[in-house]
Write an enzyme that holds these catalytic residues in place. Structure first.
Site, short mmCIF file in Angstrom:
data_model
loop_
_atom_site.label_atom_id
_atom_site.label_comp_id
_atom_site.label_asym_id
_atom_site.label_seq_id
_atom_site.Cartn_x
_atom_site.Cartn_y
_atom_site.Cartn_z
N THR A 42 0.86 -1.18 0.00
CA THR A 42 0.00 0.00 0.00
C THR A 42 0.90 1.23 0.00
O THR A 42 2.01 1.20 0.55
CB THR A 42 -0.94 0.01 1.22
N VAL A 44 0.97 4.50 1.29
CA VAL A 44 1.41 5.24 2.48
C VAL A 44 2.37 4.39 3.32
O VAL A 44 3.40 4.87 3.78
CB VAL A 44 0.20 5.69 3.33
N CYS A 45 2.03 3.12 3.49
CA CYS A 45 2.88 2.23 4.28
C CYS A 45 4.26 2.08 3.65
O CYS A 45 5.27 1.99 4.36
CB CYS A 45 2.24 0.85 4.39
N THR A 46 4.31 2.04 2.34
CA THR A 46 5.60 1.93 1.65
C THR A 46 6.50 3.11 2.02
O THR A 46 7.69 2.94 2.29
CB THR A 46 5.38 1.85 0.13
N LEU A 49 7.66 2.82 5.93
CA LEU A 49 8.74 1.88 6.21
C LEU A 49 10.04 2.35 5.57
O LEU A 49 11.12 2.14 6.12
CB LEU A 49 8.37 0.47 5.76
#
Length: 211
Positions: A42, A44-46, A49
């Protein structure tokens, strides 16, 4: 019931991209940041992290160990790391927990049913060497976290754990701090020899004592 400040952070064993870990053993005597993301692959998560990986040295110099979590399986995590490294120009070396059965998510109250019954929200916990919860932040799935704010809070937590001070609004490492009410004004010169200002009887400031 969700975890509150001062609660003992629950221990757990989990499969991660770096193998099985025992949470307490992984942390040792270090500080910890445990944060969840709704799903792999996804956008935003990319970025989140990736930002965490790029701040690796900043976390390390504060003796902070980082762990991420989602309810996706381990093979998906490992595949996703390639995308994160490629698009965010980083090297993800911290563990990502594969919490398929939601054991850790439920221990830490990371699933908010009114937001999603299946995916974790963006929960973040800062945990001290005493294994107590020092801070919690919860973002909705649509909003990426500010990891420089996480570092700023860690600086404040580590400072105030050692000295009888508090940090004012928008404080950054190196700026003046507030002397807590537990220190009588008469004792300030001895406790804080760098000097102090009395703005109000209840608002006394001093240069950051560990700088």
């Amino acid at each position: 019931m969700s975890l509150r400040l001062g609660d003992i952070a629950p221990n757990f064993k989990a499969n991660t991209t770096l193998g099985e870990i025992d949470f307490y053993e992984y942390l040792g005597d270090s500080w910890g940041v445990l944060f969840s993301h709704p799903a792999d692959f996804t956008p935003v998560c990319t970025t989140e992290l990736g930002k965490t990986a790029l701040l690796k040295d900043e976390f390390a110099k504060r003796d902070v160990k980082v762990l991420a979590l989602s309810v996706d399986p381990l093979d998906k995590h490992k595949s996703w790391i390639g995308d994160i490294n490629e698009t965010q120009h980083c090297d993800v070396t911290f563990p990502i927990i594969a919490d398929e059965d939601k054991t850790v998510a439920n221990l830490y109250g990371m699933i908010h049913p009114n937001a999603s019954e299946t995916f974790t929200v963006r929960s973040l916990f800062i945990i001290g060497p005493d294994k107590k919860v020092k801070l919690t932040i919860t973002y909705p799935a649509s909003t990426g976290r500010n990891f420089h704010e996480v570092l700023r809070v860690i600086d404040s937590l580590q400072l105030t754990a050692k000295y009888s001070v508090a940090t004012p609004a928008d404080w950054k490492d190196g700026e003046d701090v507030i002397v807590t009410a537990a220190v009588p004004t008469a004792d300030i010169p001895e406790r804080f020899p760098k000097g102090h200002k009395i703005i109000k009887p209840y608002l006394r400031t001093t240069p950051q004592p560990n700088k």
